[in-house]
Design an enzyme around this catalytic site. Structure first.
Site, mmCIF file in Angstrom:
data_model
loop_
_atom_site.group_PDB
_atom_site.id
_atom_site.type_symbol
_atom_site.label_atom_id
_atom_site.label_comp_id
_atom_site.label_asym_id
_atom_site.label_seq_id
_atom_site.Cartn_x
_atom_site.Cartn_y
_atom_site.Cartn_z
ATOM 1 N N GLY A 36 20.390 86.593 82.583
ATOM 2 C CA GLY A 36 19.764 87.852 82.971
ATOM 3 C C GLY A 36 18.267 87.689 83.149
ATOM 4 O O GLY A 36 17.734 86.583 83.042
ATOM 5 N N ASP A 56 19.652 86.111 70.695
ATOM 6 C CA ASP A 56 20.959 85.531 71.006
ATOM 7 C C ASP A 56 21.992 86.179 70.077
ATOM 8 O O ASP A 56 21.875 86.062 68.849
ATOM 9 C CB ASP A 56 20.869 84.014 70.769
ATOM 10 C CG ASP A 56 22.156 83.292 71.120
ATOM 11 O OD1 ASP A 56 23.237 83.920 71.081
ATOM 12 O OD2 ASP A 56 22.073 82.088 71.433
ATOM 13 N N VAL A 57 22.999 86.848 70.634
ATOM 14 C CA VAL A 57 23.962 87.585 69.789
ATOM 15 C C VAL A 57 24.857 86.663 68.959
ATOM 16 O O VAL A 57 25.596 87.154 68.103
ATOM 17 C CB VAL A 57 24.883 88.556 70.572
ATOM 18 C CG1 VAL A 57 24.134 89.722 71.135
ATOM 19 C CG2 VAL A 57 25.698 87.862 71.634
ATOM 20 N N TYR A 62 19.851 91.717 63.265
ATOM 21 C CA TYR A 62 19.275 92.688 62.337
ATOM 22 C C TYR A 62 18.673 93.820 63.152
ATOM 23 O O TYR A 62 17.787 93.600 63.968
ATOM 24 C CB TYR A 62 18.201 92.035 61.461
ATOM 25 C CG TYR A 62 17.577 93.026 60.519
ATOM 26 C CD1 TYR A 62 18.261 93.453 59.382
ATOM 27 C CD2 TYR A 62 16.339 93.585 60.804
ATOM 28 C CE1 TYR A 62 17.722 94.408 58.537
ATOM 29 C CE2 TYR A 62 15.789 94.541 59.969
ATOM 30 C CZ TYR A 62 16.480 94.945 58.839
ATOM 31 O OH TYR A 62 15.952 95.901 58.016
ATOM 32 N N LEU A 73 28.175 93.459 76.270
ATOM 33 C CA LEU A 73 28.311 92.858 77.602
ATOM 34 C C LEU A 73 27.785 91.427 77.645
ATOM 35 O O LEU A 73 27.904 90.764 78.678
ATOM 36 C CB LEU A 73 27.536 93.693 78.645
ATOM 37 C CG LEU A 73 28.296 94.845 79.310
ATOM 38 C CD1 LEU A 73 28.619 95.930 78.287
ATOM 39 C CD2 LEU A 73 27.486 95.438 80.447
ATOM 40 N N SER A 75 27.353 87.838 77.951
ATOM 41 C CA SER A 75 28.179 86.671 78.295
ATOM 42 C C SER A 75 27.814 86.224 79.706
ATOM 43 O O SER A 75 27.672 87.071 80.593
ATOM 44 C CB SER A 75 29.675 87.012 78.298
ATOM 45 O OG SER A 75 30.422 85.922 78.839
ATOM 46 N N TYR A 145 35.689 80.657 79.731
ATOM 47 C CA TYR A 145 35.408 82.098 79.883
ATOM 48 C C TYR A 145 36.656 82.911 79.517
ATOM 49 O O TYR A 145 36.584 83.842 78.708
ATOM 50 C CB TYR A 145 34.998 82.357 81.322
ATOM 51 C CG TYR A 145 34.642 83.784 81.671
ATOM 52 C CD1 TYR A 145 33.516 84.403 81.124
ATOM 53 C CD2 TYR A 145 35.406 84.495 82.593
ATOM 54 C CE1 TYR A 145 33.167 85.701 81.496
ATOM 55 C CE2 TYR A 145 35.061 85.793 82.965
ATOM 56 C CZ TYR A 145 33.950 86.387 82.409
ATOM 57 O OH TYR A 145 33.605 87.669 82.783
ATOM 58 N N THR A 175 32.917 93.214 90.115
ATOM 59 C CA THR A 175 31.945 94.292 90.339
ATOM 60 C C THR A 175 30.747 93.712 91.086
ATOM 61 O O THR A 175 30.356 92.571 90.826
ATOM 62 C CB THR A 175 31.517 94.872 88.979
ATOM 63 O OG1 THR A 175 32.664 95.475 88.378
ATOM 64 C CG2 THR A 175 30.418 95.901 89.116
#
Ligand code: NAD
Ligand code: UDP
Length: 311
Positions: A36, A56-57, A62, A73, A75, A145, A175
């Site tokens: 992104g 980075d998830v 926190y 979302l 990924s 994926y 999309t």
């Protein structure tokens, strides 16, 4: 509500942030910018009801304060991106989804997983209803994926059943729209940008494979309806208008003009031969269906790429 959007600086995520703000919510976008860009959310910067966290998830999240809902979302999403970042893709689907579910549990927040039509793999049932379990090659290139998203769905259901987390699963189909990256390799930006540069369109395989393209505003409206629904089973979000890749190439030739030709290139391994959502469930449960035709959605999309390419 106060809503967290992981992957909020991405293509769909940035449009989702905008819609949620328009609906009066406060939005926190979280993104590590691997695929992104802050360009996608630059116009939201400085608003009191919007904030951005670079994170980075897959690492512990926190977040101070109350949280009502999470859209997960984050990924890599285009085949070229997840082939370039196979391990990050597996990690964000598995470890990232685990972290985000932990946050939802801690904050007593609802959570929506952005899953994908890729959970159906190269489908043997057509069109694809949510009841179909799929045909995925776990060790093929797309497995990183597909299996990450299948694991993510399983994890979401485990948190729902074990901890009672208020979960949703959206299976998003192809999309398109403004803010896709010109070089993300997906067929919509690829063909538009090739045509704008006056180059031949590259069709992989013989072009008889099919896809069904949904404009981003329809997808975002579907995701928000699903959030508001309280429905826990997976829901397909996509446009059931199916076409071959050859017909899509012909459409782009007509829309952009310039007399560009077509070049055939080898079909990537495990490229699904058909894809079309059965959206009966979305129609029935959400009262949702797409309203933007491909011809309509291509207008702002082509405009966007003209601006990006300066043509
Ligand atoms: P995108 O690449 O534009 O957006 C994904 C965002 O997630 C990017 O901004 C990226 O930087 C971020 N991200 C990736 N890994 C991360 C991590 N570890 N931590 C934090 N952020 C991370 O792609 P998109 O098309 O907007 O897709 C968004 C979501 O929708 C993805 O989960 C994708 O799988 C799903 N989806 C998209 C489509 C589609 O056609 N666009 C179809 C099916 C599913
Ligand atoms: N495709 C193509 N030429 C391109 C890019 C993609 O023919 O330059 C084909 C691809 O092989 C697939 C379809 O277009 O059959 C859609 O590809 P995309 O990467 O957009 O997403 P997918 O639906 O495969 O995830």
């Amino acid at each position: 509500m106060r809503i967290l959007v992981t992957g909020g600086a991405g293509f769909i995520g940035s449009h989702l942030c905008e819609s949620l703000l328009d609906d009066g919510h406060t939005v926190v976008a979280l993104d590590n910018l691997i695929t992104g860009s802050t360009d996608n959310i630059a116009h939201l910067a400085g608003r009191d009801d919007f904030s951005f966290i670079r994170h980075d998830v897959t690492e512990y999240i926190y977040l101070q304060g109350e949280l009502d809902f999470i859209f997960h979302l984050a990924s890599p999403a285009s085949p070229a991106d997840y082939l370039a970042f196979p391990i990050q893709t597996l990690k964000v689907g598995a470890l990232g989804t685990h972290k985000v579910l932990g946050l939802a549990l801690e904050k007593k927040a609802g959570i929506l997983l952005a899953s994908t039509s890729e959970v159906y793999g190269d489908p043997l049932v057509h069109p694809q209803p949510e009841s179909y379990w799929g045909n995925v090659n776990p060790v093929g290139p797309r497995g990183v994926y597909d299996e990450a998203k299948r694991f993510a769905e399983a994890m979401v259901f485990a948190y729902h059943r074990t901890h009672g987390v208020d979960t949703r699963v959206a299976r998003i189909f192809n999309t398109y729209g403004p803010r896709m990256r010109a070089d993300d390799g997906r067929v919509v930006p690829a063909f538009i940008c090739q045509a704008l540069r006056g180059e031949d369109l590259t069709i992989f395989g013989d072009g008889t494979q099919t896809r069904s393209f949904c404009y981003v505003s329809d997808t975002v409206r579907g995701l928000i309806s699903l959030m508001n629904s309280g429905f826990h089973e997976p829901v397909n979000i996509g446009n059931p208008e199916e076409m071959t890749i050859v017909s899509f190439a012909r459409l782009i030739q007509r829309e952009i003009g310039g007399g560009v030709g077509i070049r055939f290139e080898p079909l990537p391994l495990d490229d699904p031969k058909v894809r079309r959502p059965d959206i009966s469930r979305a129609r029935e449960i959400l009262g949702w269906e797409p309203t933007v035709s491909l011809e309509q959605g291509l207008v702002p999309t082509i405009d966007f790429f003209r601006r990006v390419a300066g043509r």
